[in-house]
Write a protein that holds these residues in place. Structure first.
Motif, PDB file in Angstrom:
ATOM      1  N   PHE A 126     -41.427  70.557  -1.518  1.00 54.71           N
ATOM      2  CA  PHE A 126     -41.725  71.987  -1.480  1.00 54.71           C
ATOM      3  C   PHE A 126     -41.641  72.639  -2.854  1.00 54.71           C
ATOM      4  O   PHE A 126     -41.510  73.854  -2.951  1.00 54.71           O
ATOM      5  N   THR A 127     -41.690  71.835  -3.910  1.00 54.16           N
ATOM      6  CA  THR A 127     -41.507  72.373  -5.260  1.00 54.16           C
ATOM      7  C   THR A 127     -42.715  72.118  -6.140  1.00 54.16           C
ATOM      8  O   THR A 127     -43.621  71.360  -5.787  1.00 54.16           O
ATOM      9  N   ASN A 128     -42.663  72.699  -7.318  1.00 51.81           N
ATOM     10  CA  ASN A 128     -43.559  72.303  -8.392  1.00 51.81           C
ATOM     11  C   ASN A 128     -42.910  71.017  -8.914  1.00 51.81           C
ATOM     12  O   ASN A 128     -41.922  71.053  -9.639  1.00 51.81           O
ATOM     13  N   PHE A 129     -43.451  69.891  -8.489  1.00 60.97           N
ATOM     14  CA  PHE A 129     -42.809  68.593  -8.722  1.00 60.97           C
ATOM     15  C   PHE A 129     -42.524  68.297 -10.193  1.00 60.97           C
ATOM     16  O   PHE A 129     -41.402  67.910 -10.530  1.00 60.97           O
ATOM     17  N   PRO A 130     -43.477  68.481 -11.113  1.00 61.05           N
ATOM     18  CA  PRO A 130     -43.173  68.210 -12.527  1.00 61.05           C
ATOM     19  C   PRO A 130     -42.029  69.074 -13.067  1.00 61.05           C
ATOM     20  O   PRO A 130     -41.179  68.594 -13.810  1.00 61.05           O
ATOM     21  N   ALA A 131     -41.980  70.347 -12.675  1.00 60.12           N
ATOM     22  CA  ALA A 131     -40.902  71.234 -13.138  1.00 60.12           C
ATOM     23  C   ALA A 131     -39.559  70.780 -12.581  1.00 60.12           C
ATOM     24  O   ALA A 131     -38.552  70.751 -13.292  1.00 60.12           O
ATOM     25  N   ALA A 132     -39.549  70.411 -11.299  1.00 59.46           N
ATOM     26  CA  ALA A 132     -38.303  69.940 -10.685  1.00 59.46           C
ATOM     27  C   ALA A 132     -37.812  68.655 -11.352  1.00 59.46           C
ATOM     28  O   ALA A 132     -36.626  68.522 -11.664  1.00 59.46           O
ATOM     29  N   LEU A 133     -38.714  67.714 -11.589  1.00 58.90           N
ATOM     30  CA  LEU A 133     -38.311  66.455 -12.236  1.00 58.90           C
ATOM     31  C   LEU A 133     -37.788  66.681 -13.651  1.00 58.90           C
ATOM     32  O   LEU A 133     -36.824  66.021 -14.070  1.00 58.90           O
ATOM     33  N   ALA A 134     -38.393  67.601 -14.382  1.00 57.22           N
ATOM     34  CA  ALA A 134     -37.917  67.903 -15.736  1.00 57.22           C
ATOM     35  C   ALA A 134     -36.488  68.444 -15.687  1.00 57.22           C
ATOM     36  O   ALA A 134     -35.646  68.069 -16.516  1.00 57.22           O
ATOM     37  N   GLU A 135     -36.203  69.305 -14.733  1.00 57.83           N
ATOM     38  CA  GLU A 135     -34.855  69.861 -14.607  1.00 57.83           C
ATOM     39  C   GLU A 135     -33.849  68.803 -14.154  1.00 57.83           C
ATOM     40  O   GLU A 135     -32.724  68.748 -14.645  1.00 57.83           O
ATOM     41  N   ILE A 136     -34.267  67.955 -13.231  1.00 56.62           N
ATOM     42  CA  ILE A 136     -33.392  66.869 -12.778  1.00 56.62           C
ATOM     43  C   ILE A 136     -33.027  65.983 -13.964  1.00 56.62           C
ATOM     44  O   ILE A 136     -31.857  65.659 -14.175  1.00 56.62           O
ATOM     45  N   LYS A 137     -34.024  65.602 -14.750  1.00 55.47           N
ATOM     46  CA  LYS A 137     -33.775  64.764 -15.928  1.00 55.47           C
ATOM     47  C   LYS A 137     -32.829  65.458 -16.902  1.00 55.47           C
ATOM     48  O   LYS A 137     -31.929  64.834 -17.459  1.00 55.47           O
ATOM     49  N   ARG A 138     -33.005  66.754 -17.081  1.00 54.29           N
ATOM     50  CA  ARG A 138     -32.183  67.509 -18.021  1.00 54.29           C
ATOM     51  C   ARG A 138     -30.710  67.540 -17.610  1.00 54.29           C
ATOM     52  O   ARG A 138     -29.828  67.364 -18.441  1.00 54.29           O
ATOM     53  N   VAL A 139     -30.428  67.733 -16.314  1.00 56.51           N
ATOM     54  CA  VAL A 139     -29.027  67.912 -15.892  1.00 56.51           C
ATOM     55  C   VAL A 139     -28.310  66.604 -15.581  1.00 56.51           C
ATOM     56  O   VAL A 139     -27.082  66.600 -15.430  1.00 56.51           O
ATOM     57  N   LEU A 140     -29.043  65.493 -15.497  1.00 59.27           N
ATOM     58  CA  LEU A 140     -28.391  64.208 -15.251  1.00 59.27           C
ATOM     59  C   LEU A 140     -27.975  63.562 -16.568  1.00 59.27           C
ATOM     60  O   LEU A 140     -28.761  63.478 -17.506  1.00 59.27           O
ATOM     61  N   ALA A 141     -26.739  63.106 -16.608  1.00 66.85           N
ATOM     62  CA  ALA A 141     -26.236  62.389 -17.785  1.00 66.85           C
ATOM     63  C   ALA A 141     -26.923  61.023 -17.871  1.00 66.85           C
ATOM     64  O   ALA A 141     -27.384  60.497 -16.853  1.00 66.85           O
ATOM     65  N   PRO A 142     -26.978  60.435 -19.062  1.00 63.95           N
ATOM     66  CA  PRO A 142     -27.573  59.097 -19.192  1.00 63.95           C
ATOM     67  C   PRO A 142     -26.907  58.114 -18.224  1.00 63.95           C
ATOM     68  O   PRO A 142     -25.688  58.126 -18.049  1.00 63.95           O
ATOM     69  N   GLY A 143     -27.717  57.293 -17.582  1.00 63.32           N
ATOM     70  CA  GLY A 143     -27.212  56.304 -16.641  1.00 63.32           C
ATOM     71  C   GLY A 143     -26.890  56.873 -15.267  1.00 63.32           C
ATOM     72  O   GLY A 143     -26.377  56.159 -14.408  1.00 63.32           O
ATOM     73  N   SER A 144     -27.196  58.138 -15.055  1.00 64.08           N
ATOM     74  CA  SER A 144     -26.912  58.778 -13.774  1.00 64.08           C
ATOM     75  C   SER A 144     -27.981  58.448 -12.755  1.00 64.08           C
ATOM     76  O   SER A 144     -28.964  57.776 -13.057  1.00 64.08           O
ATOM     77  N   GLN A 145     -27.786  58.959 -11.528  1.00 67.85           N
ATOM     78  CA  GLN A 145     -28.674  58.596 -10.438  1.00 67.85           C
ATOM     79  C   GLN A 145     -29.234  59.824  -9.720  1.00 67.85           C
ATOM     80  O   GLN A 145     -28.572  60.848  -9.627  1.00 67.85           O
ATOM     81  N   LEU A 146     -30.435  59.652  -9.182  1.00 70.95           N
ATOM     82  CA  LEU A 146     -31.075  60.627  -8.319  1.00 70.95           C
ATOM     83  C   LEU A 146     -31.269  59.972  -6.965  1.00 70.95           C
ATOM     84  O   LEU A 146     -31.796  58.860  -6.876  1.00 70.95           O
ATOM     85  N   VAL A 147     -30.829  60.649  -5.911  1.00 66.97           N
ATOM     86  CA  VAL A 147     -31.123  60.221  -4.551  1.00 66.97           C
ATOM     87  C   VAL A 147     -32.000  61.313  -3.956  1.00 66.97           C
ATOM     88  O   VAL A 147     -31.561  62.457  -3.816  1.00 66.97           O
ATOM     89  N   ALA A 148     -33.245  60.965  -3.661  1.00 66.01           N
ATOM     90  CA  ALA A 148     -34.191  61.918  -3.076  1.00 66.01           C
ATOM     91  C   ALA A 148     -34.666  61.367  -1.741  1.00 66.01           C
ATOM     92  O   ALA A 148     -35.210  60.271  -1.673  1.00 66.01           O
ATOM     93  N   ASN A 149     -34.434  62.123  -0.698  1.00 65.21           N
ATOM     94  CA  ASN A 149     -34.834  61.741   0.647  1.00 65.21           C
ATOM     95  C   ASN A 149     -35.933  62.713   1.078  1.00 65.21           C
ATOM     96  O   ASN A 149     -35.667  63.872   1.349  1.00 65.21           O
ATOM     97  N   GLU A 150     -37.158  62.230   1.087  1.00 61.40           N
ATOM     98  CA  GLU A 150     -38.315  63.071   1.387  1.00 61.40           C
ATOM     99  C   GLU A 150     -39.190  62.431   2.456  1.00 61.40           C
ATOM    100  O   GLU A 150     -39.333  61.212   2.502  1.00 61.40           O
ATOM    101  N   ALA A 151     -39.786  63.246   3.274  1.00 66.51           N
ATOM    102  CA  ALA A 151     -40.780  62.764   4.235  1.00 66.51           C
ATOM    103  C   ALA A 151     -42.124  62.653   3.516  1.00 66.51           C
ATOM    104  O   ALA A 151     -42.476  63.532   2.732  1.00 66.51           O
ATOM    105  N   VAL A 152     -42.826  61.586   3.763  1.00 63.87           N
ATOM    106  CA  VAL A 152     -44.147  61.401   3.164  1.00 63.87           C
ATOM    107  C   VAL A 152     -45.113  60.920   4.245  1.00 63.87           C
ATOM    108  O   VAL A 152     -44.706  60.288   5.220  1.00 63.87           O
ATOM    109  N   LEU A 153     -46.368  61.220   4.065  1.00 63.90           N
ATOM    110  CA  LEU A 153     -47.398  60.747   4.981  1.00 63.90           C
ATOM    111  C   LEU A 153     -47.980  59.441   4.458  1.00 63.90           C
ATOM    112  O   LEU A 153     -48.353  59.352   3.306  1.00 63.90           O
TER     113      LEU A 153
END
Length: 148
Positions: free
Chosen positions: A112-139
């Motif tokens: 439900f987001t502007n995906f590139p903007a969200a990913l840029a922010e996620i990358k910015r706030v995660l420390a090196p070696g950190s993890q993202l867990v994204a649970n999304e429904a896809v078709l």
């Protein structure tokens, strides 16, 4: 999308993401988190995942864009006596410093987001070696007219 989020907020739906809290727990069991991990629950809804993480001892921050969701999450955190406060914020403009978190969990948010903007922010706030867990429904295939 706003009608969907309004409905979830109004009814206080805790687990609208695929698999619910049980899938969340399973996903988290399969990643290695240090006891001092700092976790951001981005799109916390009513706070179910953030509360679960707080109750097992992690430092958790929680955000959501919907005021009613934030209110319900904060009531949950108070009721469970957790040191967590949900803030009104978007994953597209996170109010946190660079490299602040070791895990960011996002459940039914990125769709439900502007995906590139969200990913840029996620990358910015995660420390090196950190993890993202994204649970999304896809078709996997287009919906039929009846399904639509």
């Amino acid at each position: 999308m706003s009608d969907y989020v309004e409905m979830l907020a109004y009814f206080g739906v805790s687990s609208a993401h695929p698999g619910g809290i049980e899938l969340t727990k399973t996903m988290l069991e399969h990643i290695k988190l240090m006891p001092d991990a700092r976790i951001l629950d981005a799109g916390c809804g009513t706070g179910q995942t953030a509360a679960y993480l707080g109750n097992i001892g992690y430092q958790v921050e929680a955000i959501d864009t919907h005021p009613l969701m934030i209110e319900k999450a904060n009531l949950r955190f108070e009721r469970e006596e957790l040191p967590i406060r949900a803030l009104q914020a978007s994953i597209e403009q996170l109010p946190f410093p660079d490299e602040a978190f070791t895990l960011l969990i996002s459940e039914s948010v990125l769709s439900f987001t502007n995906f590139p903007a969200a990913l840029a922010e996620i990358k910015r706030v995660l420390a090196p070696g950190s993890q993202l867990v994204a649970n999304e429904a896809v078709l996997k295939a287009p919906l039929t007219p009846k399904e639509l």
